[in-house]
Design a protein around this motif. Sequence first.
Motif, PDB file in Angstrom:
ATOM      1  N   GLN A  71       0.862  -1.057   0.052  1.00  0.00           N
ATOM      2  CA  GLN A  71      -0.101  -0.148   0.170  1.00  0.00           C
ATOM      3  C   GLN A  71       0.864   1.051   0.003  1.00  0.00           C
ATOM      4  OE1 GLN A  71      -3.397   0.255  -0.545  1.00  0.00           O
ATOM      5  NE2 GLN A  71      -2.763   2.521  -0.634  1.00  0.00           N
ATOM      6  N   LEU A  72       1.813   1.255   0.673  1.00  0.00           N
ATOM      7  CA  LEU A  72       2.765   2.548   0.694  1.00  0.00           C
ATOM      8  C   LEU A  72       3.655   2.472  -0.491  1.00  0.00           C
ATOM      9  CD1 LEU A  72       4.775   1.975   4.166  1.00  0.00           C
ATOM     10  CD2 LEU A  72       3.169   3.873   3.662  1.00  0.00           C
ATOM     11  N   ASP A  73       3.992   1.387  -1.239  1.00  0.00           N
ATOM     12  CA  ASP A  73       4.499   1.691  -2.478  1.00  0.00           C
ATOM     13  C   ASP A  73       3.594   2.059  -3.334  1.00  0.00           C
ATOM     14  OD1 ASP A  73       6.876   0.681  -1.547  1.00  0.00           O
ATOM     15  OD2 ASP A  73       6.869  -1.361  -2.173  1.00  0.00           O
ATOM     16  N   LYS A  74       2.226   1.730  -3.470  1.00  0.00           N
ATOM     17  CA  LYS A  74       1.210   2.308  -4.359  1.00  0.00           C
ATOM     18  C   LYS A  74       1.010   3.616  -4.131  1.00  0.00           C
ATOM     19  CE  LYS A  74      -3.309   1.580  -5.627  1.00  0.00           C
ATOM     20  NZ  LYS A  74      -4.768   1.321  -5.085  1.00  0.00           N
ATOM     21  N   ASN A  75       0.995   4.270  -3.108  1.00  0.00           N
ATOM     22  CA  ASN A  75       0.671   5.571  -2.648  1.00  0.00           C
ATOM     23  C   ASN A  75       1.787   6.222  -2.963  1.00  0.00           C
ATOM     24  OD1 ASN A  75      -1.567   4.924  -1.347  1.00  0.00           O
ATOM     25  ND2 ASN A  75      -0.788   5.258   0.740  1.00  0.00           N
ATOM     26  N   ARG A  76       3.285   5.795  -2.928  1.00  0.00           N
ATOM     27  CA  ARG A  76       4.372   6.486  -3.428  1.00  0.00           C
ATOM     28  C   ARG A  76       4.227   6.640  -4.780  1.00  0.00           C
ATOM     29  NH1 ARG A  76       7.860   3.143   0.687  1.00  0.00           N
ATOM     30  NH2 ARG A  76       7.710   4.547   2.369  1.00  0.00           N
ATOM     31  N   THR A  77       3.956   5.504  -5.570  1.00  0.00           N
ATOM     32  CA  THR A  77       3.645   5.641  -6.957  1.00  0.00           C
ATOM     33  C   THR A  77       2.957   6.535  -7.392  1.00  0.00           C
ATOM     34  OG1 THR A  77       4.600   3.370  -7.136  1.00  0.00           O
ATOM     35  CG2 THR A  77       3.388   4.206  -8.906  1.00  0.00           C
ATOM     36  N   GLU A  78       1.906   6.698  -6.678  1.00  0.00           N
ATOM     37  CA  GLU A  78       0.695   7.744  -7.063  1.00  0.00           C
ATOM     38  C   GLU A  78       1.374   9.047  -6.975  1.00  0.00           C
ATOM     39  OE1 GLU A  78      -2.619   6.467  -4.973  1.00  0.00           O
ATOM     40  OE2 GLU A  78      -3.109   4.669  -6.169  1.00  0.00           O
ATOM     41  N   ILE A  79       2.029   9.382  -5.797  1.00  0.00           N
ATOM     42  CA  ILE A  79       2.496  10.665  -5.748  1.00  0.00           C
ATOM     43  C   ILE A  79       3.314  11.106  -6.448  1.00  0.00           C
ATOM     44  CG2 ILE A  79       3.796  12.164  -3.830  1.00  0.00           C
ATOM     45  CD1 ILE A  79       2.347  10.475  -1.636  1.00  0.00           C
ATOM     46  N   ILE A  80       4.295  10.287  -6.864  1.00  0.00           N
ATOM     47  CA  ILE A  80       5.418  10.445  -8.169  1.00  0.00           C
ATOM     48  C   ILE A  80       4.885  10.791  -9.360  1.00  0.00           C
ATOM     49  CG2 ILE A  80       7.258   9.464  -9.333  1.00  0.00           C
ATOM     50  CD1 ILE A  80       8.185   8.037  -6.605  1.00  0.00           C
ATOM     51  N   GLU A  81       3.691   9.977  -9.588  1.00  0.00           N
ATOM     52  CA  GLU A  81       3.180  10.020 -10.950  1.00  0.00           C
ATOM     53  C   GLU A  81       2.157  11.656 -11.034  1.00  0.00           C
ATOM     54  OE1 GLU A  81       0.460   6.785 -11.279  1.00  0.00           O
ATOM     55  OE2 GLU A  81       2.291   5.430 -12.001  1.00  0.00           O
ATOM     56  N   LEU A  82       1.862  11.914  -9.734  1.00  0.00           N
ATOM     57  CA  LEU A  82       1.057  13.131  -9.684  1.00  0.00           C
ATOM     58  C   LEU A  82       2.042  14.319 -10.113  1.00  0.00           C
ATOM     59  CD1 LEU A  82      -1.564  14.877  -9.254  1.00  0.00           C
ATOM     60  CD2 LEU A  82      -1.114  14.680  -6.854  1.00  0.00           C
ATOM     61  N   PHE A  83       3.144  14.237  -9.377  1.00  0.00           N
ATOM     62  CA  PHE A  83       4.300  15.372  -9.158  1.00  0.00           C
ATOM     63  C   PHE A  83       4.680  15.288 -10.617  1.00  0.00           C
ATOM     64  CE2 PHE A  83       8.821  16.232  -8.937  1.00  0.00           C
ATOM     65  CZ  PHE A  83       8.525  17.504  -8.236  1.00  0.00           C
ATOM     66  N   LEU A  87       4.767  18.581 -13.235  1.00  0.00           N
ATOM     67  CA  LEU A  87       5.954  19.082 -13.740  1.00  0.00           C
ATOM     68  C   LEU A  87       5.851  19.311 -15.362  1.00  0.00           C
ATOM     69  CD1 LEU A  87       8.829  17.337 -11.762  1.00  0.00           C
ATOM     70  CD2 LEU A  87       8.258  19.720 -11.754  1.00  0.00           C
ATOM     71  N   SER A  88       5.179  18.110 -15.848  1.00  0.00           N
ATOM     72  CA  SER A  88       4.975  18.345 -17.314  1.00  0.00           C
ATOM     73  C   SER A  88       3.939  19.270 -17.688  1.00  0.00           C
ATOM     74  CB  SER A  88       4.487  16.993 -17.746  1.00  0.00           C
ATOM     75  OG  SER A  88       3.351  16.557 -17.417  1.00  0.00           O
ATOM     76  N   LEU A  89       3.069  19.780 -16.687  1.00  0.00           N
ATOM     77  CA  LEU A  89       2.112  20.827 -17.268  1.00  0.00           C
ATOM     78  C   LEU A  89       2.714  22.000 -17.085  1.00  0.00           C
ATOM     79  CD1 LEU A  89      -1.169  19.683 -15.178  1.00  0.00           C
ATOM     80  CD2 LEU A  89      -0.742  19.627 -17.811  1.00  0.00           C
ATOM     81  N   ASN A  90       3.834  22.165 -15.989  1.00  0.00           N
ATOM     82  CA  ASN A  90       4.465  23.529 -16.079  1.00  0.00           C
ATOM     83  C   ASN A  90       5.400  23.704 -17.271  1.00  0.00           C
ATOM     84  OD1 ASN A  90       2.947  24.198 -13.507  1.00  0.00           O
ATOM     85  ND2 ASN A  90       4.664  23.281 -12.243  1.00  0.00           N
ATOM     86  N   GLU A  91       5.875  22.742 -17.772  1.00  0.00           N
ATOM     87  CA  GLU A  91       6.676  22.819 -18.923  1.00  0.00           C
ATOM     88  C   GLU A  91       6.132  23.386 -20.136  1.00  0.00           C
ATOM     89  OE1 GLU A  91       8.789  18.948 -19.101  1.00  0.00           O
ATOM     90  OE2 GLU A  91      10.155  19.527 -17.189  1.00  0.00           O
ATOM     91  N   LYS A  92       4.893  23.072 -20.366  1.00  0.00           N
ATOM     92  CA  LYS A  92       3.925  23.518 -21.633  1.00  0.00           C
ATOM     93  C   LYS A  92       3.609  24.912 -21.702  1.00  0.00           C
ATOM     94  CE  LYS A  92       2.151  18.848 -21.987  1.00  0.00           C
ATOM     95  NZ  LYS A  92       0.874  18.114 -21.987  1.00  0.00           N
TER      96      LYS A  92
END
Length: 92
Positions: A71-83, A87-92
């Motif tokens: 569950q922690l790994d899943k949450n970390r993955t979701e947070i990283i994907e969101l981050f 970042l990609s939105l800010n680059e556009k």
Amino acid sequence: MKIGELVREYRLSKKLTQQELAEKSDLSLPFINLIENNRRNLSVDALLKILTAMEIDPSDFFRQLLIEKIQLDKNRTEIIELFLSILSLNEK
């Protein structure tokens, strides 16, 4: 969740005090307290004494730890994907 925290959760679910667990497991009260507060490393032998005293199958105990880690790994993955998406939105 750390091992000590899970030991505490199981102990409380069994309605045992630290003193009762110490007596049932033939370990000292200060040792139980240190374990539950993650201030002491736990040997396999001591963990088995604790689990036996609480009538908990070791496989159930470790399964719970694994579920928590997944569950922690899943949450970390979701947070990283969101981050990364931010970042990609800010680059556009």
